[in-house]
Design a protein around this motif. Structure first.
Motif, mmCIF file in Angstrom:
data_model
loop_
_atom_site.group_PDB
_atom_site.id
_atom_site.type_symbol
_atom_site.label_atom_id
_atom_site.label_comp_id
_atom_site.label_asym_id
_atom_site.label_seq_id
_atom_site.Cartn_x
_atom_site.Cartn_y
_atom_site.Cartn_z
ATOM 1 N N VAL A 291 44.144 35.898 42.408
ATOM 2 C CA VAL A 291 43.882 37.081 42.754
ATOM 3 C C VAL A 291 44.293 38.095 41.769
ATOM 4 O O VAL A 291 43.301 39.023 41.798
ATOM 5 C CB VAL A 291 45.229 37.438 44.004
ATOM 6 C CG1 VAL A 291 45.255 38.746 44.466
ATOM 7 C CG2 VAL A 291 44.983 36.432 45.141
ATOM 8 N N THR A 294 40.879 38.254 40.066
ATOM 9 C CA THR A 294 39.781 38.856 40.509
ATOM 10 C C THR A 294 39.879 40.415 40.567
ATOM 11 O O THR A 294 38.810 41.102 40.319
ATOM 12 C CB THR A 294 39.987 38.418 42.156
ATOM 13 O OG1 THR A 294 39.774 36.830 42.122
ATOM 14 C CG2 THR A 294 38.731 38.836 42.749
ATOM 15 N N TYR A 295 41.094 40.975 40.565
ATOM 16 C CA TYR A 295 41.097 42.210 40.725
ATOM 17 C C TYR A 295 41.643 43.147 39.756
ATOM 18 O O TYR A 295 41.622 44.309 39.703
ATOM 19 C CB TYR A 295 42.220 42.662 42.037
ATOM 20 C CG TYR A 295 41.233 42.182 43.293
ATOM 21 C CD1 TYR A 295 40.399 42.929 43.941
ATOM 22 C CD2 TYR A 295 41.822 41.069 43.882
ATOM 23 C CE1 TYR A 295 39.952 42.473 45.301
ATOM 24 C CE2 TYR A 295 41.327 40.614 45.096
ATOM 25 C CZ TYR A 295 40.329 41.313 45.809
ATOM 26 O OH TYR A 295 39.777 40.960 46.905
ATOM 27 N N ILE A 385 37.374 41.869 52.932
ATOM 28 C CA ILE A 385 38.224 41.730 51.629
ATOM 29 C C ILE A 385 39.261 40.395 51.769
ATOM 30 O O ILE A 385 39.599 39.902 50.909
ATOM 31 C CB ILE A 385 38.887 43.165 51.353
ATOM 32 C CG1 ILE A 385 37.825 44.027 50.778
ATOM 33 C CG2 ILE A 385 39.991 42.744 50.214
ATOM 34 C CD1 ILE A 385 38.397 45.565 50.723
ATOM 35 N N THR A 389 38.870 37.416 50.058
ATOM 36 C CA THR A 389 39.982 36.732 48.943
ATOM 37 C C THR A 389 40.612 35.365 49.296
ATOM 38 O O THR A 389 40.867 34.773 48.463
ATOM 39 C CB THR A 389 41.166 37.993 48.913
ATOM 40 O OG1 THR A 389 40.703 39.078 48.624
ATOM 41 C CG2 THR A 389 42.202 37.702 48.082
ATOM 42 N N VAL A 393 40.998 31.993 46.950
ATOM 43 C CA VAL A 393 41.987 31.600 46.456
ATOM 44 C C VAL A 393 42.080 30.197 47.022
ATOM 45 O O VAL A 393 42.761 29.148 46.210
ATOM 46 C CB VAL A 393 43.371 32.198 46.868
ATOM 47 C CG1 VAL A 393 43.308 33.554 46.176
ATOM 48 C CG2 VAL A 393 43.447 32.277 48.283
ATOM 49 N N GLY A 398 39.283 32.905 40.189
ATOM 50 C CA GLY A 398 39.347 34.249 40.056
ATOM 51 C C GLY A 398 38.657 34.787 38.976
ATOM 52 O O GLY A 398 38.944 34.028 37.858
ATOM 53 N N HIS A 403 34.904 40.510 42.548
ATOM 54 C CA HIS A 403 35.514 41.826 43.555
ATOM 55 C C HIS A 403 34.116 42.665 43.791
ATOM 56 O O HIS A 403 34.231 43.415 44.630
ATOM 57 C CB HIS A 403 36.520 42.558 43.216
ATOM 58 C CG HIS A 403 36.350 43.367 41.892
ATOM 59 N ND1 HIS A 403 36.711 42.954 40.749
ATOM 60 C CD2 HIS A 403 35.823 44.346 41.711
ATOM 61 C CE1 HIS A 403 36.459 43.939 39.772
ATOM 62 N NE2 HIS A 403 35.728 44.804 40.440
#
Length: 429
Positions: A291, A294-295, A385, A389, A393, A398, A403
């Motif tokens: 996570v 990814t972000y 989202i 996500t 995961v 990631g 994203h």
């Protein structure tokens, strides 16, 4: 008046996208170069990708739509520049569809705010300078949403969503989100999306079988990527190598897999073997990092503006997070652009979280019951989202690029929140 401004903004945005191809030139991302190499080889063999030879000899089968789009461009023009121009036009049309979808779900004012936020977002520039899958994938996803919510044609929207999946295997995320909307909002007609999706998968799979000898509809890289990530990030001091042939989870013994489809299935079995070997806690412990990866960053598209990208050994270096931190405050122009984009991106994420609280507490007219009264914008964006996500995961890893397909929907929700708050202030004044 607002419609005229919107059209002018969309046109200007589109023209800038095209201009950047010729100003910045091709951006040689490793995956983009890989697509071109795979397409060139398939073209040499006189077959769409993957050719029968590639299916059997390549270690894995990459994104089908992306590589076949490159191959088509090379076949017709002997160049990828026409494809990049098409991708630039797709980027402009994505902005137009964002406006149209937001207007259909809310109103013109909210749609205009969403459009302005989208075109001011630095990461939306230069993306069409490579053959990566994000631009066509997002375009076809937005087209499917436009068909579903604006044109009210969920069956056709589902077919286009499966076409997006052909470019990048994340279409199922958006199909599940639409199914959740159909159930929670009791809009059963949206379930026709699944019918269109399945029909297009059958068409793609049949076509693939005709030229390659195998029925499959998307890239065959998922289990390889998951097994490789899980093994490479195993936190144990001495992972149990006895679980796999030769002690290597990526090694495949002769005769165990004859093509890319079977190789991916073999890695799926290895992943199951790794989980069953007492690694479930290790697997779960890797999820927060996925996570985070990814972000945390939004720097990938900034590579389009790196001056020496064609000759640099590591193109990402100048715009990477560690280099940015080490260089601050003496940043180069492209680093300042990257830092500005990061701030914009983080602000969007923050405002999106705020928007969920603001929009889910929106007053709704009487007459609806329970979930039917939930506002559709935050429900749609949150479904996409959360499902996306979770897929990353549990079944992937990631990366900052992952994203990007969520950003138009985050912008929709932020625009709806801004429109609601500013309208409330106007009424109070």
């Amino acid at each position: 008046m607002q419609n005229r401004y919107s059209k002018l903004i969309i046109l200007a945005f589109l023209l800038v996208q095209v201009a950047l191809i010729f100003i910045c030139g091709y951006t040689p991302y490793p995956d983009s170069d890989g697509y071109i190499a795979a397409a060139t080889e398939a073209l040499r063999q006189g077959s769409p990708y993957p050719s029968p030879s590639q299916l059997h000899n390549l270690e894995f089968i990459w994104n089908l739509g992306s590589i076949n789009a490159v191959e088509l461009s090379l076949w017709l023009t002997k160049s990828i520049e026409p494809l990049l121009v098409i991708y630039a036009i797709m980027k402009g049309l994505t902005a137009a569809m964002l406006y149209s979808i937001t207007e259909a779900l809310t109103d013109k004012r909210t749609a205009f705010i969403a459009l302005v936020i989208y075109v001011l977002y630095p990461a939306n520039y230069g993306e069409a300078t490579s053959t990566l899958s994000e631009v066509p994938f997002i375009f076809f996803i937005m087209l499917s949403m436009w068909l579903i919510f604006v044109r009210k044609r969920p069956l056709l929207g589902g077919a286009v969503m499966a076409l997006a999946n052909w470019f990048r295997p994340m279409g199922l995320v958006f199909l599940v989100a639409i199914a959740l909307i159909a159930i929670l909002k009791r809009q059963r007609h949206l379930l026709r999306t699944a019918g269109g999706y399945i029909a297009m998968l059958l068409i793609i799979g049949t076509a693939t079988r005709l030229y390659s000898g195998r029925f499959f509809t998307q890239a065959q890289t998922g289990w390889m990527a998951l097994m490789q990530y899980s093994w490479d990030n195993d936190g144990q001091q001495a992972p149990d190598t006895c679980l796999f042939y030769g002690g290597d989870p990526m090694a495949i013994p002769d005769g165990s897999a004859i093509d890319g489809v079977e190789r991916d299935s073999y890695w799926q079995k290895n992943f199951g073997r790794w989980i069953a070997g007492g690694n479930i806690v290790e697997y779960l412990s890797q999820m927060p990092r996925k996570v985070f990866d990814t972000y945390i960053s939004d720097n990938v598209n900034m590579c389009a503006f790196v001056p020496d990208k064609a000759t640099s050994e590591y193109m990402y270096g100048e715009v990477s997070m560690p280099v940015l931190a080490a260089s601050f405050p003496r940043l180069s122009p492209v680093q300042w652009l990257t830092a500005t984009n990061l701030l914009y991106y983080y602000l969007l994420l923050l405002l999106y979280i705020v928007s969920l609280f603001a929009l889910f507490h929106k007053e709704t007219p009487s007459g609806g019951k329970g979930s039917e009264r939930l506002p559709i914008i935050p429900l749609l964006t949150l479904s996409i989202i959360v499902v996306g996500t979770l897929v990353l995961v549990f079944f992937g890893h990631g990366e900052a690029r992952f994203h990007q397909p969520f950003m138009p929907f985050i912008i929709m929700a932020v625009a709806a929140m801004i429109a609601k708050k500013t309208a409330t202030q106007t009424v109070k004044n």
